[in-house]
Design an enzyme around this catalytic site. Structure first.
Site, PDB file in Angstrom:
ATOM      1  N   PHE A  32       0.819  -1.221   0.000  1.00 15.73           N
ATOM      2  CA  PHE A  32       0.000   0.000   0.000  1.00 15.73           C
ATOM      3  C   PHE A  32       0.854   1.272   0.000  1.00 15.73           C
ATOM      4  O   PHE A  32       0.459   2.295   0.536  1.00 15.73           O
ATOM      5  CB  PHE A  32      -0.997  -0.002   1.172  1.00 15.73           C
ATOM      6  CG  PHE A  32      -1.818  -1.256   1.237  1.00 15.73           C
ATOM      7  CD1 PHE A  32      -2.706  -1.562   0.208  1.00 15.73           C
ATOM      8  CD2 PHE A  32      -1.681  -2.150   2.271  1.00 15.73           C
ATOM      9  CE1 PHE A  32      -3.442  -2.732   0.231  1.00 15.73           C
ATOM     10  CE2 PHE A  32      -2.407  -3.327   2.302  1.00 15.73           C
ATOM     11  CZ  PHE A  32      -3.293  -3.624   1.283  1.00 15.73           C
ATOM     12  N   ARG A  33       2.022   1.169  -0.597  1.00 15.01           N
ATOM     13  CA  ARG A  33       2.915   2.345  -0.706  1.00 15.01           C
ATOM     14  C   ARG A  33       3.368   2.871   0.644  1.00 15.01           C
ATOM     15  O   ARG A  33       3.785   4.016   0.767  1.00 15.01           O
ATOM     16  CB  ARG A  33       2.253   3.478  -1.509  1.00 15.01           C
ATOM     17  CG  ARG A  33       1.809   3.060  -2.888  1.00 15.01           C
ATOM     18  CD  ARG A  33       2.938   3.110  -3.899  1.00 15.01           C
ATOM     19  NE  ARG A  33       2.641   2.311  -5.079  1.00 15.01           N
ATOM     20  CZ  ARG A  33       3.570   1.691  -5.797  1.00 15.01           C
ATOM     21  NH1 ARG A  33       4.829   1.752  -5.453  1.00 15.01           N
ATOM     22  NH2 ARG A  33       3.244   0.998  -6.853  1.00 15.01           N
ATOM     23  N   LEU A  34       3.252   2.025   1.681  1.00  8.22           N
ATOM     24  CA  LEU A  34       3.711   2.444   3.018  1.00  8.22           C
ATOM     25  C   LEU A  34       5.143   1.938   3.207  1.00  8.22           C
ATOM     26  O   LEU A  34       5.435   1.121   4.076  1.00  8.22           O
ATOM     27  CB  LEU A  34       2.752   1.915   4.091  1.00  8.22           C
ATOM     28  CG  LEU A  34       1.324   2.451   3.938  1.00  8.22           C
ATOM     29  CD1 LEU A  34       0.391   1.798   4.931  1.00  8.22           C
ATOM     30  CD2 LEU A  34       1.308   3.966   4.107  1.00  8.22           C
TER      31      LEU A  34
END
Ligand SMILES: Cc1cc2nc3c(=O)[nH]c(=O)nc-3n(C[C@H](O)[C@H](O)[C@H](O)COP(=O)(O)O)c2cc1C
Length: 204
Positions: free
Chosen positions: A180-182
């Protein structure tokens, strides 16, 4: 592909040790040139310029590459001896960013590396006026033939313009893809190449 090194690198305190491990992982995972890195410099107008080079030496002093000092990058570094490097290892989903001042490697170090290169590459270093206009492929091949005949079976010295450069890092950032692009980002920085490292985590 699953990373070979543990995914959690956030407690690492030695950026050189961490880089060495990630490069080792990349050497195992990447299909070719795990030591390829983008090298960014600026020209006399401050306009950035970037191209790929190969990392040919790495230790606590910095990151070494070799090139023609009369090339565009060589001239840019002569005017502004500062650079950024970027590694992206796609199959590991990792990125490393490096910034710092640039120094010449010693003549002895450059001589030793030049001597280790294949004979064809050593002749190529003499034949190529890197980054200057070339009228035809034939002109390059003619230059290769001229230097092949000139050196015969004898020693091929390092051209004075073919040199090594060492980026002495003041910042190294390790980035690892997370869902999640974290992503994880750990940045090491210090005020000068001989200073003590500080470490911080950054928002992705
Ligand atoms: C994967 C890869 C590795 C490269 N390695 C080098 C290198 O180590 N040294 C070099 O002078 N050029 C290398 N090149 C070529 C440079 O990207 C560039 O075309 C050349 O050095 C001229 O750059 P300049 O005009 O900005 O000086 C490499 C290119 C690629 C794609």
């Amino acid at each position: 592909m699953e990373a070979l090194t543990s995914g959690d690198f956030s407690n690492e305190t030695d950026p050189f040790g961490l880089f060495a491990r990630w490069l080792e992982d990349a050497t195992a995972s990447e299909p070719n040139d795990p030591n390829a890195m983008a090298l960014a410099t600026v020209d006399a107008d401050g306009l950035p310029d970037a191209r790929m080079v190969l990392l040919k030496g790495f230790d606590g002093q910095g990151f070494v590459f070799y090139t023609n000092a009369e090339s565009a990058k060589g001239r840019e570094l002569a005017a502004v001896p500062k650079a950024a490097l970027l590694f992206h290892w796609k199959s590991l989903r990792r990125q490393v960013r490096v910034r710092g001042p640039v120094e010449n490697v010693t003549d002895a170090e450059a001589d030793a590396y030049f001597a280790s290169r294949p004979r064809g590459s050593r002749i190529g270093a003499w034949a190529s006026q890197q980054s200057r206009p070339l009228e035809s492929r034939f002109a390059l091949e003619k230059a290769v033939a001229v230097y092949t005949a000139k050196f015969g079976v004898g020693e091929i010295p390092r051209p004075a313009y073919w040199r090594g450069f060492r980026v002495r890092p003041v910042a190294i950032e390790f980035w690892h893809d997370r869902p999640f692009r974290l992503h994880d980002r750990i940045r090491f920085h210090r005020p000068a190449p001989d200073g003590a490292w500080q470490r911080e985590r950054l928002y992705p």
